[in-house]
Write a protein that holds these residues in place. Structure first.
Motif, PDB file in Angstrom:
ATOM      1  N   ASP A 102       0.826  -1.218   0.000  1.00 24.94           N
ATOM      2  CA  ASP A 102       0.000   0.000   0.000  1.00 24.94           C
ATOM      3  C   ASP A 102       0.856   1.263   0.000  1.00 24.94           C
ATOM      4  O   ASP A 102       0.590   2.229   0.714  1.00 24.94           O
ATOM      5  CB  ASP A 102      -0.946   0.007   1.212  1.00 24.94           C
ATOM      6  CG  ASP A 102      -1.941  -1.147   1.161  1.00 24.94           C
ATOM      7  OD1 ASP A 102      -2.301  -1.552   0.043  1.00 24.94           O
ATOM      8  OD2 ASP A 102      -2.340  -1.630   2.239  1.00 24.94           O
ATOM      9  N   GLY A 103       1.929   1.232  -0.789  1.00 24.81           N
ATOM     10  CA  GLY A 103       2.793   2.396  -0.919  1.00 24.81           C
ATOM     11  C   GLY A 103       3.755   2.619   0.227  1.00 24.81           C
ATOM     12  O   GLY A 103       4.432   3.635   0.275  1.00 24.81           O
ATOM     13  N   VAL A 104       3.814   1.672   1.159  1.00 29.48           N
ATOM     14  CA  VAL A 104       4.686   1.829   2.338  1.00 29.48           C
ATOM     15  C   VAL A 104       5.704   0.691   2.363  1.00 29.48           C
ATOM     16  O   VAL A 104       5.369  -0.461   2.077  1.00 29.48           O
ATOM     17  CB  VAL A 104       3.852   1.805   3.645  1.00 29.48           C
ATOM     18  CG1 VAL A 104       4.757   1.896   4.866  1.00 29.48           C
ATOM     19  CG2 VAL A 104       2.829   2.931   3.635  1.00 29.48           C
ATOM     20  N   ASN A 105       6.948   1.025   2.692  1.00 25.44           N
ATOM     21  CA  ASN A 105       7.968  -0.015   2.828  1.00 25.44           C
ATOM     22  C   ASN A 105       7.663  -0.899   4.025  1.00 25.44           C
ATOM     23  O   ASN A 105       7.307  -0.412   5.110  1.00 25.44           O
ATOM     24  CB  ASN A 105       9.348   0.606   3.017  1.00 25.44           C
ATOM     25  CG  ASN A 105       9.965   1.052   1.715  1.00 25.44           C
ATOM     26  OD1 ASN A 105       9.378   0.858   0.649  1.00 25.44           O
ATOM     27  ND2 ASN A 105      11.138   1.651   1.783  1.00 25.44           N
ATOM     28  N   CYS A 106       7.817  -2.193   3.848  1.00 31.08           N
ATOM     29  CA  CYS A 106       7.698  -3.120   4.971  1.00 31.08           C
ATOM     30  C   CYS A 106       8.803  -4.163   4.848  1.00 31.08           C
ATOM     31  O   CYS A 106       9.453  -4.269   3.803  1.00 31.08           O
ATOM     32  CB  CYS A 106       6.311  -3.780   4.999  1.00 31.08           C
ATOM     33  SG  CYS A 106       5.954  -4.775   3.553  1.00 31.08           S
ATOM     34  N   TYR A 107       9.005  -4.911   5.902  1.00 32.60           N
ATOM     35  CA  TYR A 107      10.157  -5.806   5.968  1.00 32.60           C
ATOM     36  C   TYR A 107       9.724  -7.235   6.280  1.00 32.60           C
ATOM     37  O   TYR A 107       8.895  -7.471   7.162  1.00 32.60           O
ATOM     38  CB  TYR A 107      11.138  -5.310   7.042  1.00 32.60           C
ATOM     39  CG  TYR A 107      11.621  -3.903   6.777  1.00 32.60           C
ATOM     40  CD1 TYR A 107      12.790  -3.674   6.052  1.00 32.60           C
ATOM     41  CD2 TYR A 107      10.897  -2.801   7.231  1.00 32.60           C
ATOM     42  CE1 TYR A 107      13.230  -2.376   5.795  1.00 32.60           C
ATOM     43  CE2 TYR A 107      11.330  -1.509   6.972  1.00 32.60           C
ATOM     44  CZ  TYR A 107      12.499  -1.304   6.259  1.00 32.60           C
ATOM     45  OH  TYR A 107      12.930  -0.037   5.998  1.00 32.60           O
ATOM     46  N   VAL A 108      10.326  -8.175   5.538  1.00 32.94           N
ATOM     47  CA  VAL A 108      10.048  -9.600   5.721  1.00 32.94           C
ATOM     48  C   VAL A 108      11.391 -10.314   5.848  1.00 32.94           C
ATOM     49  O   VAL A 108      12.332 -10.009   5.097  1.00 32.94           O
ATOM     50  CB  VAL A 108       9.266 -10.174   4.511  1.00 32.94           C
ATOM     51  CG1 VAL A 108       9.158 -11.680   4.599  1.00 32.94           C
ATOM     52  CG2 VAL A 108       7.878  -9.549   4.442  1.00 32.94           C
ATOM     53  N   PRO A 109      11.537 -11.257   6.797  1.00 34.17           N
ATOM     54  CA  PRO A 109      12.799 -11.993   6.900  1.00 34.17           C
ATOM     55  C   PRO A 109      13.162 -12.621   5.557  1.00 34.17           C
ATOM     56  O   PRO A 109      12.351 -13.313   4.949  1.00 34.17           O
ATOM     57  CB  PRO A 109      12.502 -13.055   7.958  1.00 34.17           C
ATOM     58  CG  PRO A 109      11.424 -12.449   8.806  1.00 34.17           C
ATOM     59  CD  PRO A 109      10.566 -11.671   7.844  1.00 34.17           C
ATOM     60  N   THR A 110      14.364 -12.365   5.096  1.00 38.21           N
ATOM     61  CA  THR A 110      14.793 -12.871   3.786  1.00 38.21           C
ATOM     62  C   THR A 110      14.729 -14.386   3.712  1.00 38.21           C
ATOM     63  O   THR A 110      14.460 -14.944   2.648  1.00 38.21           O
ATOM     64  CB  THR A 110      16.224 -12.382   3.486  1.00 38.21           C
ATOM     65  OG1 THR A 110      16.230 -10.941   3.496  1.00 38.21           O
ATOM     66  CG2 THR A 110      16.707 -12.854   2.127  1.00 38.21           C
ATOM     67  N   GLU A 111      14.952 -15.062   4.838  1.00 36.05           N
ATOM     68  CA  GLU A 111      14.907 -16.524   4.836  1.00 36.05           C
ATOM     69  C   GLU A 111      13.513 -17.062   4.543  1.00 36.05           C
ATOM     70  O   GLU A 111      13.361 -18.245   4.221  1.00 36.05           O
ATOM     71  CB  GLU A 111      15.395 -17.068   6.186  1.00 36.05           C
ATOM     72  CG  GLU A 111      14.505 -16.694   7.359  1.00 36.05           C
ATOM     73  CD  GLU A 111      14.976 -17.297   8.665  1.00 36.05           C
ATOM     74  OE1 GLU A 111      15.988 -18.040   8.643  1.00 36.05           O
ATOM     75  OE2 GLU A 111      14.343 -17.054   9.700  1.00 36.05           O
ATOM     76  N   HIS A 112      12.494 -16.209   4.654  1.00 34.86           N
ATOM     77  CA  HIS A 112      11.127 -16.646   4.366  1.00 34.86           C
ATOM     78  C   HIS A 112      10.751 -16.477   2.894  1.00 34.86           C
ATOM     79  O   HIS A 112       9.620 -16.759   2.509  1.00 34.86           O
ATOM     80  CB  HIS A 112      10.127 -15.873   5.225  1.00 34.86           C
ATOM     81  CG  HIS A 112      10.226 -16.202   6.675  1.00 34.86           C
ATOM     82  ND1 HIS A 112       9.504 -15.525   7.645  1.00 34.86           N
ATOM     83  CD2 HIS A 112      10.957 -17.133   7.341  1.00 34.86           C
ATOM     84  CE1 HIS A 112       9.788 -16.035   8.830  1.00 34.86           C
ATOM     85  NE2 HIS A 112      10.672 -17.000   8.669  1.00 34.86           N
TER      86      HIS A 112
END
Length: 374
Positions: free
Chosen positions: A151-161
């Motif tokens: 939705d136009g906002v940066n978010c973060y996800v564990p790269t291992e996932h």
């Protein structure tokens, strides 16, 4: 005469006196000259007293001239001071670029149920959730996290996932082991019911071949085939003398976020006429991982049908059950492959041959291709 003598005496005295005066004048003149010569330097110093510092500087001016480089050293060190700062800026900028745009625009897929976080750290606020298999686009990377746009906002996800599209990891479990471990373990996470950790399996009634040996032989062939096809492959065991429970084998696949967990087994039955290939998965009501039922059944079905094509064996069915520890502990799509009945003389003899084992492995590999690549 006396007056004359007295006059002569006076005259002589005057002459002497004049001579003395003359000598004194001569001496005084000489002395004055010497005194002038002596006074000349002091007079010069007196008249040039204001220049004395300049004269004093003259010998020392050569020192400043020699030390002028010392005075210019700060000028030389100024660039030296700026040199570290000037390269530092590009370094930090390049580091940031590398850190935050490593996988920019890369199509990825989610290989574990995960949350999109507001900040790249554990416990951060959750902005969104992604299901297993969801396709996402990574716009950057920071530390151990991939950056996505939600939705136009940066978010973060564990790269291992995450895993790149077209990149797959398969965990192969060669069922059983040389020595059984009949200690108990829960049949699923938090379960009260328990089963033996691992058994040694069945045995060929005609050939005498132990199941755990057959399983590893086929698993090795499957490993080679999958690697040739570009898969990443991990084995739960590569030898017979191990002690790994069914739950521990499943946990290996979970930790690796495997795209498929393939458990290789052979069947047995009191009825020696029973034959054919079967695959096994959980039900949709499984209390431990029922949400994986659809994926696991699709995997099981694809593998079963491709194995039948490759071998010409009788097709049985996909057995859905919640009694298998190795399935219940799995948090990734899973299937048990029952390659045939070791209690059936015909299938027992076939499965003992290298040629038929290769066909079984090819059928499993084809089923994995079909499930993952369509």
């Amino acid at each position: 005469m006396a007056g004359e003598k007295e006059a002569q005496g006076c005259l002589g005295f005057v002459v002497v006196l004049l001579a003395v005066v003359l000598v004194m004048l001569i001496l005084m003149c000489r002395q004055k000259v010497n005194l002038s010569n002596m006074l000349a330097p002091s007079t010069t110093e007196g008249t040039e007293q204001t220049d004395t510092p300049t004269q004093n500087k003259t010998p020392e001016e050569t020192k400043p001239k020699e030390t002028k480089p010392k005075e210019t050293k700060p000028k030389e060190t100024e660039p030296k001071e700026t040199k570290p700062t000037e390269p530092d800026k590009p370094k930090s900028q390049s580091a940031a670029t590398k850190d935050e745009a490593t996988k920019s625009g890369t199509a990825m897929r989610v290989v574990a149920d995960t949350a999109a976080l507001k900040e790249p750290k554990a416990g951060a606020e959750t902005l969104a959730a992604f299901d297993l298999g969801a396709k996402v686009e990574v716009v950057g990377e920071k530390k151990q996290y991939s950056i996505l746009r939600v939705d136009g906002v940066n978010c973060y996800v564990p790269t291992e996932h995450l895993r790149e599209q077209g990149e797959y990891l398969i965990v192969i479990d060669a069922g059983h082991q040389a020595k059984a471990n009949y200690e108990k373990e829960p049949i699923g996470p938090g379960a009260k019911d328990q089963k033996a950790k691992v058994s040694s399996g069945t045995q060929g009634t005609t050939t005498g071949l132990e199941e755990y040996k057959l399983n590893l032989s086929v698993a090795r062939k499957l490993e080679k085939l999958l690697k040739k096809r570009g898969y990443q492959v991990r084995m739960t065991r590569t030898e017979h003398d191990v002690n790994i429970s069914n739950s521990e084998r499943a946990k290996m696949a979970n930790e690796l976020h495997a795209d498929a967990f393939i458990r290789i087994h052979a069947n047995g039955d009191d009825d020696s006429n029973r034959q054919g290939i079967m695959t096994v998965c959980q039900t949709g009501d499984n209390p431990y991982n029922g949400e994986l039922h659809t994926e696991s059944k699709a995997l099981s079905k694809a593998v079963l049908e491709e194995m039948v094509k490759a071998t010409g064996a009788k097709k049985q069915y996909v057995w859905e059950t919640d009694t298998m520890s190795g399935i219940n502990w799995s948090q990734v799509p899973v299937t048990i492959v029952e390659m045939g009945y070791m209690t059936n003389p015909e299938e027992d003899r076939l499965m003992a041959t290298d040629d038929y084992q290769q066909k079984l492995a090819e059928g499993i590999a084809d089923g994995i291709d079909r499930y993952l690549k369509g």
